[in-house]
Write a protein that holds these residues in place. Structure first.
Motif, short mmCIF file in Angstrom:
data_model
loop_
_atom_site.label_atom_id
_atom_site.label_comp_id
_atom_site.label_asym_id
_atom_site.label_seq_id
_atom_site.Cartn_x
_atom_site.Cartn_y
_atom_site.Cartn_z
N TYR A 12 -30.52 5.21 -6.47
CA TYR A 12 -29.75 4.08 -6.98
C TYR A 12 -28.53 3.81 -6.10
N HIS A 26 -27.99 3.16 -15.43
CA HIS A 26 -29.22 3.84 -15.01
C HIS A 26 -29.12 5.32 -15.35
N ALA A 33 -24.70 5.51 -12.53
CA ALA A 33 -25.99 6.15 -12.80
C ALA A 33 -25.72 7.64 -13.02
N LEU A 72 -27.24 -0.06 -6.05
CA LEU A 72 -27.31 -0.48 -7.44
C LEU A 72 -26.21 0.15 -8.30
#
Length: 309
Positions: free
Chosen positions: A234, A223, A196, A239
């Motif tokens: 995140y 992301h 991310a 994630l």
């Protein structure tokens, strides 16, 4: 036109009813005060006092002048006191334009640290895109700006000054992440790892691709957000790992009161991040804005000391 020293002498004579006593209060000679009163009467072409029994007695016109004079002197005293407070940073107004990330914790924390010492200082922090910050600063409307360093905007038609701060981006992972045993990570380590970071419009996004391309890898960026601070969510949710700047990391630590359960890793080769501390070239800096400019600069220098290039 009446002068300040005349008004002060006249006011003191009105309060004491005596030339000699007024002279003592003003630390002047009696003849000097008498000459000043005579000068006022000459300027106005009217008598202000009747002299009887060694004292002076104001005529009605003098009482009117005294009411006006007293208001002027009180106003001057207020102005003098306010200027003293401004000089000692006890009061004043500070306007800061910043990109979103530092507006959340970094700048409010700096302002709050000085709040008890400067309880009457008013602050206004507005959040804009980095390009928006440069435009506001070029308009000479704000005292201090904080934005991504964009070379083509750094002087903005000779309207602003920009101090450059250079950092190394960092990789943030959960403590349970397989990479958490590392101190640094490389593009090879991150190959295939969900990442991310900032969106394509930001220079850091391009730098990540540039560094990975040197090793024939393509980053797995799933992301993206507008600013770094959102990326920690995140990571916390497992994630992705995040590529962040150190100023946002400091902000995240402030938000968590130092209770950070994430692992921070260096990145090799480094992914640069540059920040500009901006001042308007044609808006004279107040004592207050100079003070906070130095405070922000010192805070950025401390971060540079930890994560600078």
């Amino acid at each position: 036109m009446l002068k300040l020293n005349q008004l002060q002498a006249f006011n003191e004579v009105m309060l004491t009813g005596s030339i000699s006593q007024a002279a003592r209060h003003l630390h002047r000679t009696q003849s000097s005060v008498s000459a000043t009163i005579a000068g006022i009467e000459d300027d106005l072409q009217m008598k202000l006092f009747e002299r009887r029994g060694g004292r002076v007695h104001p005529v009605p016109e003098a009482r009117y002048l005294h009411s006006e004079c007293g208001e002027i002197l009180r106003r001057l005293e207020t102005v003098s006191e306010n200027m003293h407070r401004i000089r000692s940073l006890q009061t004043g107004e500070l306007n800061i334009a910043t990109m979103p990330g530092p507006s959340v914790f970094f700048l409010p924390n700096l302002i709050a640290k000085h709040g008890s010492d400067h309880p009457n200082v008013r602050t206004n922090v507005v959040s804009r895109s980095s390009e928006g910050v440069y435009r506001l600063m070029a308009g000479q409307r704000y005292d201090i700006g904080l934005a991504d360093y964009i070379p083509e905007f750094s002087t903005e038609a000779n309207l602003i000054n920009t101090d450059l701060f250079e950092f190394r981006c960092l990789c943030v992972v959960l403590e349970s992440h397989p990479l958490a045993t590392n101190d640094t990570v490389t593009p090879q380590d991150l190959s295939g790892v969900t990442m991310a970071t900032l969106g394509e419009e930001h220079a850091v996004h391009g730098e990540i691709h540039r560094v990975f391309a040197q090793f024939n890898f393509r980053p797995n960026i799933r992301h993206t957000t507008q600013y770094f601070l959102s990326l920690f969510t995140y990571v916390e949710q497992g994630l992705a790992c995040a590529i962040v700047d150190p100023v946002s990391l400091e902000s995240y630590r402030l938000h968590k009161n130092g209770d950070v359960r994430l692992k921070v890793l260096g990145i090799e080769p480094e992914i640069p991040f540059r920040m500009g501390l901006i001042t308007p070239k044609h808006r004279p800096a107040s004592t207050l804005s100079n003070y906070f400019h130095d405070s922000i600069s010192n805070a950025l220098e401390r971060v540079t000391g930890k994560f600078g290039r």
